[in-house]
Write an enzyme that holds these catalytic residues in place. Sequence first.
Site, PDB file in Angstrom:
ATOM      1  N   ASP A 139     -43.196-135.944  53.889  1.00  0.00           N
ATOM      2  CA  ASP A 139     -42.008-136.775  53.692  1.00  0.00           C
ATOM      3  C   ASP A 139     -41.139-136.649  54.943  1.00  0.00           C
ATOM      4  O   ASP A 139     -40.611-135.572  55.227  1.00  0.00           O
ATOM      5  CB  ASP A 139     -41.230-136.307  52.459  1.00  0.00           C
ATOM      6  CG  ASP A 139     -39.946-137.097  52.256  1.00  0.00           C
ATOM      7  OD1 ASP A 139     -40.024-138.328  52.146  1.00  0.00           O
ATOM      8  OD2 ASP A 139     -38.863-136.477  52.216  1.00  0.00           O
ATOM      9  N   GLU A 159     -45.898-141.851  53.773  1.00  0.00           N
ATOM     10  CA  GLU A 159     -45.331-143.081  53.222  1.00  0.00           C
ATOM     11  C   GLU A 159     -45.569-144.238  54.191  1.00  0.00           C
ATOM     12  O   GLU A 159     -45.505-144.067  55.410  1.00  0.00           O
ATOM     13  CB  GLU A 159     -43.825-142.921  53.007  1.00  0.00           C
ATOM     14  CG  GLU A 159     -43.453-142.052  51.817  1.00  0.00           C
ATOM     15  CD  GLU A 159     -41.954-142.020  51.608  1.00  0.00           C
ATOM     16  OE1 GLU A 159     -41.449-142.725  50.725  1.00  0.00           O
ATOM     17  OE2 GLU A 159     -41.284-141.272  52.337  1.00  0.00           O
ATOM     18  N   CYS A 166     -34.806-131.144  36.963  1.00  0.00           N
ATOM     19  CA  CYS A 166     -35.342-132.196  36.110  1.00  0.00           C
ATOM     20  C   CYS A 166     -34.743-132.063  34.709  1.00  0.00           C
ATOM     21  O   CYS A 166     -34.856-130.995  34.088  1.00  0.00           O
ATOM     22  CB  CYS A 166     -36.867-132.099  36.041  1.00  0.00           C
ATOM     23  SG  CYS A 166     -37.622-133.280  34.892  1.00  0.00           S
ATOM     24  N   ASP A 179     -36.853-132.869  49.453  1.00  0.00           N
ATOM     25  CA  ASP A 179     -37.867-133.291  50.417  1.00  0.00           C
ATOM     26  C   ASP A 179     -39.242-132.700  50.104  1.00  0.00           C
ATOM     27  O   ASP A 179     -40.260-133.384  50.244  1.00  0.00           O
ATOM     28  CB  ASP A 179     -37.426-132.907  51.831  1.00  0.00           C
ATOM     29  CG  ASP A 179     -36.117-133.581  52.225  1.00  0.00           C
ATOM     30  OD1 ASP A 179     -35.866-134.702  51.741  1.00  0.00           O
ATOM     31  OD2 ASP A 179     -35.348-132.998  53.001  1.00  0.00           O
TER      32      ASP A 179
END
Length: 221
Positions: free
Chosen positions: A37, A121, A194, A204
Amino acid sequence: INHVTIEYTPAGKYFAVLNVDFEPEPRPNAGGTIGIDVGIKAFYSDSNGNTVSNPRYLERSMRKLIREQRRLSRKQKDSHNRGKQRLRVARVHEKIANQRNDFLQKQSTMLVRENQTICIEDLNVKGMIRNHKLAKSIASVSWAKFFEMLEYKASWYGNELHRVPTMYPSSQTCSSCGYRNPRIKNLSIRIWECPKCHAVHDRDTNAGINILKKALQMQSA
């Protein structure tokens, strides 16, 4: 050698660019699998929990660059001194470009040597540069050139390079349970828990893990 091109740089140097036939041989690697990332504060964070800092070569040289550009603006047009000062400005730019290129080459080579499978990505860097607030930082960090190096080195040496779609919410998705947290759109949130499984994530590193998972899932589909 097929042909030679002579280039003259703004810094006053000549280079001979050779076009040659080249057949790369596959190289052994450590066989790792990694998701990456990229970012601005950290150059990239990976799925193994490692972070590589952004060296910020342009930002570190900005004071010197501004000083030399101001001196250039004061020189009389078409004068010998203006020509000499123009070369000084060009050499500052050249040094920044060389530092950045050296960093990108070393990072991309390290990743190719350590990993058989690299997942990134599929960023629309040209589109992102249209954001005037981030354009300078994005251009400085050179994601597009880094991805280009990974691509041709992976092709040369038999590695696999996989891309996940641009719009995949890698930062918002919990890598433990798959829950998508829309609150993580805010870039200031670097650590989050979460609400479903209560796993705590570094933004990241979590994105790197999700990029790896998504890329492997797409390949097996």
